[in-house]
Design an enzyme around this catalytic site. Structure first.
Site, PDB file in Angstrom:
ATOM      1  N   GLU A 101      -4.126  -9.738   3.608  1.00  8.76           N
ATOM      2  CA  GLU A 101      -5.030  -9.365   4.701  1.00  8.76           C
ATOM      3  C   GLU A 101      -6.206 -10.322   4.884  1.00  8.76           C
ATOM      4  O   GLU A 101      -6.654 -10.565   6.009  1.00  8.76           O
ATOM      5  CB  GLU A 101      -5.579  -7.945   4.486  1.00  8.76           C
ATOM      6  CG  GLU A 101      -4.555  -6.832   4.676  1.00  8.76           C
ATOM      7  CD  GLU A 101      -3.766  -6.520   3.409  1.00  8.76           C
ATOM      8  OE1 GLU A 101      -3.790  -7.334   2.455  1.00  8.76           O
ATOM      9  OE2 GLU A 101      -3.114  -5.458   3.373  1.00  8.76           O
ATOM     10  N   GLU A 139       0.829  -1.209   0.000  1.00  7.20           N
ATOM     11  CA  GLU A 139       0.000   0.000   0.000  1.00  7.20           C
ATOM     12  C   GLU A 139       0.863   1.259   0.000  1.00  7.20           C
ATOM     13  O   GLU A 139       0.543   2.249  -0.654  1.00  7.20           O
ATOM     14  CB  GLU A 139      -0.951  -0.027   1.201  1.00  7.20           C
ATOM     15  CG  GLU A 139      -1.941  -1.177   1.068  1.00  7.20           C
ATOM     16  CD  GLU A 139      -2.940  -1.254   2.204  1.00  7.20           C
ATOM     17  OE1 GLU A 139      -2.523  -1.701   3.296  1.00  7.20           O
ATOM     18  OE2 GLU A 139      -4.101  -0.865   2.021  1.00  7.20           O
TER      19      GLU A 139
END
Ligand code: NAD
Length: 705
Positions: free
Chosen positions: A159, A139
């Site tokens: 995730e 990210e």
């Protein structure tokens, strides 16, 4: 190559003008500006072998970005100097102590502000990525204008395995950058992409070798490093609400094949977020923060994070290097063949011996099939096959650091083989048995050096079952135990140290559960309904299908072996089950067992109507499993609850989102479970009588309260 990179000293990574020796202590970053005016920002978090995203790192980054805004460089590059890679993800402990979704949202808002600041810089920016670039790391890389992948970089969003989805801008930056269907697939599956695959997708702009890094950075500074993401790529249809709704529907039905919404809400939440707001950056950002925060406080996410730490704990049991390079396997049957192949896959020399040549040939053939599946890379497959050496005469026994015996389950046969092996073994080598049921004390009896004898109990199939029970006995030395545990982690399996006692841990705990399913069948309950009850609880596969997978012959033999030798009762199997075994209807391997199997290897199941749940069905299956877990704990078969929970999750797939049998029992309440067991015992028989071990758990519960 991966290994080579691991061995690379950070000094061999291109680090621009930054003198690594002169690192300011207590900081995460080091920086310097080179002659071309490029600012090099190097991440090297102290006291860790990997970089993570955490509070301290983000705060420091924020300060640096402020300075760069005031004194802009020609370009900014961010890279890690850890040999292990870029950033492995956000520190899961980052959110510890945050109780409510509101508190999580607030913390996330602050983190987002830092990443947004990075994105908004007015000069060229790039992340230089080697090794792992996962989760929060990816990210951060996505907030740079360019991404330079080096060598064997690996990029992904894991995730979902923690019951979450990306929370630091990943959901909208990835779907805006590359084909949103590809981005969603990455986030929904958690699978990583190689540098080359990432380049194809446009997730990275170049994929190069280390020696070309300086040139790429130079090009960046001159504004000549092109983006690999083409604007035309984003499917126009997916920019519209109806297009996304249609695509999302397809994603949802794919996800539903693997995970139920009530058990695993994260992938569903991600699909909804994108369907609703895809393409609308502001709404995606607000929605991502809200959705992530509400997922983080669910039991599912908490328990999956627990599972992550359970895995680390089991890995920790096998910390250190085993030093084992050559494994000799005796017995090339179902287990021995794959054990040897797996060791070869892990870089060890594996010699494989059998009394007959046919099993060795068969083992090598199925090794080739297995290696193709797990390795994919042609050269790696060939190298692994080269390390797997057929050894009908058993020459390898004299050279091996570890010998694993996997011959049929007969005490006399095994003992005879040990006597021969002990004559020829190298001094200091370890002798191990893969026995599932023979007490280690019986096997070590008469050995010259029992201190070097140990149980290594693999599960079938070795390539898919992560757990390995490492079995102790009274004559075993600490050193042998330690080396054996380390060997198991060396071959990328998770070791659970267990005491030598009937069924060890996993088979013992699983048997009452499987047999209860057989008794239910005997009462006329449909197999589909039994399996559905277990799957609804969260098991990856119901007990009837599992019994077929294990093999009715093997399952019955284990039950017979355990019956009478344990403090916990094992019920008799119904007579028709034995008849099935005699008829050769052994389960999946023969095409027929409790179910009939089609050509695709899948059971033919009748769809049963709706939810005609039978009273007590789920508890009759699950509570015996919990009851036996508690008994095993009471008898110290394993050292503590975490090892038990981890072993059952990684050894049997026990509903991971429930955090393990003991964790689930505590959550549901010990008193309630004991009461239910007493009720079931009254109704169905003494096999449900609560184990004495529940009292220990209850006492601890009181002490904690
Ligand atoms: P198997 O029958 O498939 O294979 C045993 C092999 O040993 C055969 O190929 C046989 O030819 C060979 N053998 C027999 N005598 C030998 C000798 N004197 N020297 C060398 N080789 C000899 O058995 P398996 O299922 O692989 O089980 C092996 C061991 O692993 C047993 O102790 C079993 O309890 C244990 N185990 C089995 C499983 C399973 O699911 N099958 C799981 C865990 C542990």
């Amino acid at each position: 190559m991966g290994h080579m990179l691991d061995a690379l000293s950070p000094r061999l990574l291109e680090t621009g003008p930054v003198d690594l020796a002169a690192a300011p202590s207590g900081t995460n970053f080091r920086r310097g500006r080179d002659a071309e005016g490029v600012e090099w920002l190097l991440l090297d978090m102290p006291g860790r072998s990997v970089n993570v995203v955490d509070q301290s790192m983000l705060e420091e980054l924020d300060g640096i970005l402020g300075e760069l805004e005031r004194n802009p460089p020609k370009a900014l590059v961010i890279r890690s100097v850890k040999p292990s890679g870029f950033i492995v993800g956000a520190d899961i402990k980052m959110f510890d102590g945050l109780k409510s979704a509101g508190e999580v949202e607030e913390a996330l808002g602050k983190a987002h502000a830092v990443v947004d600041r990075l994105e908004k810089l007015s000069f060229p920016t790039a992340a230089i990525i080697h090794g792992n670039c996962l989760g929060g790391g990816l990210e951060i890389a996505l907030a740079c204008k360019r991404r330079i992948a080096v060598g064997k970089a690996k990029l992904g969003f894991p995730e979902v395995m923690l019951g979450l989805h990306p929370g630091l801008g990943g959901t909208y930056r990835s779907t805006a950058l590359i084909d949103p269907t590809e981005a969603m697939t990455m986030m929904l599956t958690g699978k990583t992409k190689s540098a080359r695959a990432a380049k194809r997708l446009g997730l990275v702009d170049v994929a190069i070798e280390e020696r070309h890094v300086a040139a790429a950075v130079s090009a960046l500074a001159k504004g000549e490093l092109k983006s690999a993401a083409s604007d035309g790529l984003m499917d126009k249809a997916l920019a519209t609400g109806p297009g996304r709704r249609f695509a999302g529907e397809r994603m949802r039905s794919k996800v539903a094949e693997r995970a139920r919404r009530e058990h695993y809400p994260a992938p569903y939440a991600l699909i909804e977020l994108w369907q609703e707001h895809g393409g609308d950056r502001k709404a995606m950002q607000a929605g991502e923060i809200r959705s992530f925060a509400s997922l983080l406080v669910t039991d599912t996410a908490r328990n999956l994070i627990r599972v992550f730490f359970l895995r680390e704990k089991l890995k920790g049991e096998g910390a250190g290097k085993s030093g084992i390079r050559h494994v000799h396997v005796v017995g090339a049957g179902t287990m021995g063949g794959e054990i040897a192949a797996w060791c070869a896959k892990s870089g060890m020399t594996a010699t494989l011996q059998d009394v007959a040549t046919a099993p060795i040939g068969k083992a090598v053939k199925s090794a080739a099939r297995m290696l193709e599946k797990v390795l994919k890379d042609r050269i790696a497959i060939r190298n692994a096959l080269d390390r797997l050496i057929p050894d009908p005469n058993g020459y390898g026994a004299a050279k091996a650091d570890l010998i694993i015996e996997a011959v049929p389950e007969r005490l006399d046969l095994k003992k005879k083989i040990y006597a021969g092996l002990e004559e020829r073994m190298k001094p200091g080598a370890i002798l191990a048995t893969n026995t599932s049921s023979i007490p280690l004390e019986d096997l070590r009896d008469g050995l010259k050096d029992p201190a070097r004898f140990v149980g290594i109990h693999f599960f079938n199939p070795v390539s898919r079952m992560q757990l390995v029970e490492v079995v102790r006995h009274d004559g075993l030395s600490e050193e042998t135990l330690k080396t054996t545990l380390a060997f198991v982690t060396d071959i990328d399996r998770l070791p659970a140290p267990v005491k030598s006692s009937p069924g060890f841990l996993v088979n013992r705990v699983l048997t009452p559960y499987l047999l209860e399913a057989m008794l239910l069948l005997d009462e006329g309950v449909e197999p589909e309904m039994i399996d559905e009850a277990a799957e609804e609880f969260g098991m990856p596969m119901g007990p009837v299908e599992l019994m077929d997978n294990v093999g009715l012959d093997v399952g019955l033999a284990v039950a017979d072996e355990l019956r009478g030798r344990l403090s916990t009762p094992i019920p008799e199997a119904p007579a028709w089950l034995k008849e099935k075994v005699e008829k050769g209807e052994l389960g999946r391997k023969t095409g027929k067992g409790l179910y009939t199997y089609g050509k695709d290897g899948k059971p033919e199941k009748k769809r049963h109507e709706g939810t005609i749940q039978r009273a007590d069905l789920t508890d009759r299956l699950v509570l015996p499993l919990l009851n036996t877990s508690v008994a095993a704990l009471r008898e110290n078969v394993v050292r503590d609850e975490d090892i038990l929970d981890g072993a059952m999750i990684f050894g049997t797939g026990f509903a991971p989102f429930r955090g393990g049998p003991i964790h689930y029992a505590r959550g549901r309440g010990v008193a309630e479970i004991v009461k239910r067991l007493e009720e079931l015992a009254e109704k169905y028989g003494e096999r449900f009588a609560p184990d004495a071990g529940w009292a220990d758990l209850r006492q601890e519960e009181r002490a904690a309260a």
